[in-house]
Each structure stands twice: as structure tokens, then as C-alpha cells.
Design a protein around this motif. Structure first.
Motif, PDB file in Angstrom:
ATOM      1  N   TRP A  79       0.714  -1.368  -0.245  1.00 21.09           N
ATOM      2  CA  TRP A  79      -0.091   0.088  -0.013  1.00 21.09           C
ATOM      3  C   TRP A  79       0.783   1.368  -0.139  1.00 21.09           C
ATOM      4  O   TRP A  79       0.398   2.363  -0.560  1.00 21.09           O
ATOM      5  CB  TRP A  79      -1.001   0.037   1.131  1.00 21.09           C
ATOM      6  N   SER A  80       1.996   1.070   0.631  1.00 23.39           N
ATOM      7  CA  SER A  80       3.033   2.191   0.494  1.00 23.39           C
ATOM      8  C   SER A  80       3.352   2.697  -0.893  1.00 23.39           C
ATOM      9  O   SER A  80       3.438   3.619  -1.314  1.00 23.39           O
ATOM     10  CB  SER A  80       4.282   2.054   1.373  1.00 23.39           C
ATOM     11  N   SER A  81       3.681   1.527  -1.744  1.00 22.97           N
ATOM     12  CA  SER A  81       3.973   1.639  -2.905  1.00 22.97           C
ATOM     13  C   SER A  81       2.996   2.113  -3.953  1.00 22.97           C
ATOM     14  O   SER A  81       2.940   3.080  -4.665  1.00 22.97           O
ATOM     15  CB  SER A  81       4.589   0.428  -3.665  1.00 22.97           C
ATOM     16  N   PHE A  82       1.740   1.579  -3.616  1.00 20.10           N
ATOM     17  CA  PHE A  82       0.524   1.965  -4.232  1.00 20.10           C
ATOM     18  C   PHE A  82       0.225   3.504  -4.078  1.00 20.10           C
ATOM     19  O   PHE A  82      -0.411   4.188  -5.144  1.00 20.10           O
ATOM     20  CB  PHE A  82      -0.648   1.063  -3.926  1.00 20.10           C
ATOM     21  N   LEU A  83       0.287   4.012  -2.878  1.00 20.12           N
ATOM     22  CA  LEU A  83      -0.041   5.290  -2.614  1.00 20.12           C
ATOM     23  C   LEU A  83       1.033   6.420  -2.654  1.00 20.12           C
ATOM     24  O   LEU A  83       0.917   7.513  -2.427  1.00 20.12           O
ATOM     25  CB  LEU A  83      -0.790   5.217  -1.099  1.00 20.12           C
ATOM     26  N   ALA A  84       2.389   5.915  -3.123  1.00 14.94           N
ATOM     27  CA  ALA A  84       3.416   6.659  -3.115  1.00 14.94           C
ATOM     28  C   ALA A  84       3.367   7.869  -3.902  1.00 14.94           C
ATOM     29  O   ALA A  84       2.511   7.896  -4.908  1.00 14.94           O
ATOM     30  CB  ALA A  84       4.475   6.093  -3.420  1.00 14.94           C
ATOM     31  N   GLY A  85       4.163   8.837  -3.743  1.00 21.73           N
ATOM     32  CA  GLY A  85       4.215  10.107  -4.691  1.00 21.73           C
ATOM     33  C   GLY A  85       3.732  11.202  -4.192  1.00 21.73           C
ATOM     34  O   GLY A  85       3.051  11.160  -3.093  1.00 21.73           O
ATOM     35  N   GLY A  86       3.355  12.318  -5.119  1.00 22.26           N
ATOM     36  CA  GLY A  86       2.565  13.383  -4.657  1.00 22.26           C
ATOM     37  C   GLY A  86       3.484  14.763  -5.189  1.00 22.26           C
ATOM     38  O   GLY A  86       4.520  14.488  -5.941  1.00 22.26           O
ATOM     39  N   PRO A  87       2.988  15.746  -5.110  1.00 26.26           N
ATOM     40  CA  PRO A  87       3.374  17.006  -5.702  1.00 26.26           C
ATOM     41  C   PRO A  87       4.813  17.431  -5.362  1.00 26.26           C
ATOM     42  O   PRO A  87       5.790  17.519  -6.072  1.00 26.26           O
ATOM     43  CB  PRO A  87       2.528  18.066  -5.239  1.00 26.26           C
ATOM     44  N   GLN A  88       5.293  17.149  -3.847  1.00 27.83           N
ATOM     45  CA  GLN A  88       6.247  17.554  -3.315  1.00 27.83           C
ATOM     46  C   GLN A  88       7.145  16.286  -2.878  1.00 27.83           C
ATOM     47  O   GLN A  88       7.960  16.448  -2.073  1.00 27.83           O
ATOM     48  CB  GLN A  88       6.063  18.585  -2.341  1.00 27.83           C
ATOM     49  N   SER A  89       6.790  15.064  -3.219  1.00 32.50           N
ATOM     50  CA  SER A  89       7.266  13.883  -2.713  1.00 32.50           C
ATOM     51  C   SER A  89       8.497  13.609  -3.666  1.00 32.50           C
ATOM     52  O   SER A  89       8.635  13.851  -4.758  1.00 32.50           O
ATOM     53  CB  SER A  89       6.385  12.642  -2.791  1.00 32.50           C
TER      54      SER A  89
END
Length: 315
Positions: free
Chosen positions: A146-156
Motif C-alpha cells: 500500500w505504501s508503493s500504491f499510494l506513493a508520490g505526490g506534488p512535493q514527494s
């Protein structure tokens, strides 16, 4: 007048030889079970009683409490009543429990069980396998998935996960899901993780409903919702209580999945188990952490009795 008398049957007496044989079998059975009892007493009952004891002491891993632990009575529990962080963790745990267990796992499990009923064996096998895989994998693996599935973001600094990649394909803004929506993230992850158990339990209970009962209700004009409300739910009420009891206790003790997802640093997703871990093993207050664990146990017992009372289950 003739009076009929009942013939009294002579009381059967067990021969002494049979009694000695029965006692011998009992002693042999106890002898074979003794290793299991010893393991349970040593590794389960022993730590449980020890945790109760040290919750009334100032035991710690450093300082005076490590060198000479002292009996402090109810001081740890009084400190809990004035601890704002504890009540925040308690609120988060209740929200997590209602969202992921009572609404998520129980309701979704019942819907999946009803969906799989009277379906083709191939459909049931494929859907069941997909759902059960999520249940049998370890919590650590599920957390990293789930960490991999939800990873990322504008400032990640992390590469976008699968969810953000799909969103970017449609030109929608990406989000740091775990940081922006921590409660929703852990609720969805735990619902995905545990719905299989409820589904299996309800599927077994639904098999016990006589088809003639549902057919008679359908002939009388009862719709789908009426059959569920007045026939299905009352018949499987015992299984509902069992499921609620088990998933409540399991959810209250959740730690690994949420800790892997959030790192235990987000106060908006800090469960009682994570707060207890921090107090006991990061701040080294073993006695205080044990007192919190006892309160978690008390909360689980109160909720279990509440389910039995509301559902009117005979013990």
C-alpha cells in the motif's frame, strides 16, 4: 381398588475395574497435554500476569525505574486521564475501528459472501482466491504494497505510485495520499486486508439458510431488501456477533500495517497500540505502556459485551 406399582429399576453400578481404567485414560490424556499447557502458561499467561503487575509500577528501561522499580498503585492510570495524546490516540483508534472493521470489513464481507452465493464455481474460485490472497500475506508485505500504491505526490521525492500514475493519465492532480488523507488510507488498507475473514465466515453462515425459506418469502412478495432484513440477518445473527467480536479485537490490536504505512509519526493516524509502543519502547516507560495495554483490553471487552447486548446473543 387395585393399585399399580411402578417397578424400580436397580441402579447400575460402574465396576471398579472400569473406574480405574477411566482414571488411567484421564491421567494419560493430561500427561500428553501437559507440554502444551506448560507452553501456554510460560509464554502467554506468564507475560500477561507480569504486564498487569508492572502496570502498577514505575518500571522503565532507564533511570530509577530500571534500577529499583517501585509500586505506584493507580498513578499510571491517573496520568492517562490527564494525557491529551492518549485521548487523541483513543479517538483515532475508535474512528479506525468503525471505518475499517464495523463498516468496512463486516459490511463488505457480507456483500461479497452474498455476491458469491449461488454463483458458478469458477467465479467463486477466482473471486475467493483474489480476496483471500490479501488476507494471507503478512502485514509487513501488505504495508509496503500500500505504501508503493499510494506513493508520490506534488512535493514527494518518491516516484509516483500506481494510484498517482493512473490519476496523472487522466490529467488529474496527484496527491500525497498517506500524508494528506492518513485516516482514509489506513482504513482502506485494513478493509482490503481483512474483508476475506468476514466473507468466509458469512459465506459459511449463508449456506445454513434453508432455500425453501427464501423461496417462500419471495412467493409472498418479499423483495430483496425484505428478505435480507427479515430472514438473512436474523438467521445469521450469531455469525454476525462472532465476526464483530473477532474483527474488533483484531483491529484494536493492529500495529504493523499502520506503522509501516505511516511510520508511527502522524498524530492523525496514531492508534493506541502505536502510542503504547512509543511510550514503552521510545520513551522507555514500560509501566505506563503496560497500563495503556490494559485499557486497550478493557475497551475490547466492553465493546464485545455491547455487541452481545445489542444483538441479543445467548451465551
Amino acid at each position: 381398588m387395585q393399585v399399580e406399582t411402578e417397578q424400580v429399576q436397580p441402579m447400575q453400578v460402574v465396576p471398579p475395574v472400569h473406574r480405574r481404567s477411566r482414571r488411567k485414560r484421564l491421567r494419560v490424556g493430561i500427561l500428553f497435554m501437559a507440554p502444551a499447557f506448560l507452553v501456554i502458561a510460560l509464554f502467554m499467561l506468564g507475560p500477561a500476569f507480569w504486564a498487569v503487575y508492572i502496570s502498577f509500577t514505575n518500571t522503565s528501561l532507564t533511570g530509577v525505574g530500571a534500577a529499583t522499580p517501585q509500586w505506584v498503585g493507580l498513578q499510571n492510570f491517573e496520568q492517562i486521564l490527564h494525557d491529551a495524546e492518549f485521548f487523541n490516540a483513543f479517538r483515532v483508534s475508535l474512528t479506525y475501528l468503525v471505518g475499517s472493521a464495523l463498516i468496512g470489513q463486516a459490511v463488505l464481507g457480507l456483500l461479497l459472501a452474498m455476491l458469491m452465493r449461488h454463483r458458478q464455481p469458477v467465479f467463486k474460485a477466482v473471486l475467493g482466491a483474489i480476496i483471500i490472497i490479501a488476507w494471507v500475506i503478512p502485514d509487513v508485505v501488505a504495508g509496503f504494497l500500500w505504501s508503493s500504491f499510494l506513493a508520490g505526490g506534488p512535493q514527494s521525492v518518491l516516484a509516483p505510485g500506481l494510484l498517482n500514475s493512473i490519476i496523472a493519465t487522466f490529467g488529474l492532480p496527484q496527491h500525497a495520499w498517506i500524508q494528506e488523507y492518513p485516516m482514509a488510507s489506513i482504513i482502506v488498507a485494513n478493509t482490503w486486508r481483512g474483508a476475506a475473514f468476514s466473507m468466509l465466515l458469512y459465506a459459511s453462515a449463508l449456506e445454513g439458510i434453508p432455500p425453501e425459506l427464501l423461496e417462500a418469502a419471495s412467493i409472498d412478495g418479499a423483495g430483496l431488501w425484505a428478505r435480507i432484513r427479515y430472514i438473512t440477518l436474523p438467521v445469521i445473527k450469531g455469525s454476525i456477533a462472532t465476526d464483530l467480536l473477532l474483527i474488533t479485537l483484531a483491529t484494536l490490536s493492529d500495529f504493523t500495517l499502520v506503522y509501516v504505512l505511516t511510520g508511527g509519526s502522524n498524530p492523525n493516524a496514531e492508534l493506541l497500540t502505536i502510542y503504547q509502543y512509543r511510550q514503552a519502547f521510545q520513551f522507555y516507560q514500560i509501566g505506563y505502556g503496560s497500563a495503556i495495554s490494559l485499557l486497550i483490553l478493557v475497551v475490547g471487552a466492553i465493546l464485545s459485551l455491547l455487541y452481545i447486548r445489542v444483538l441479543r446473543i445467548d451465551l
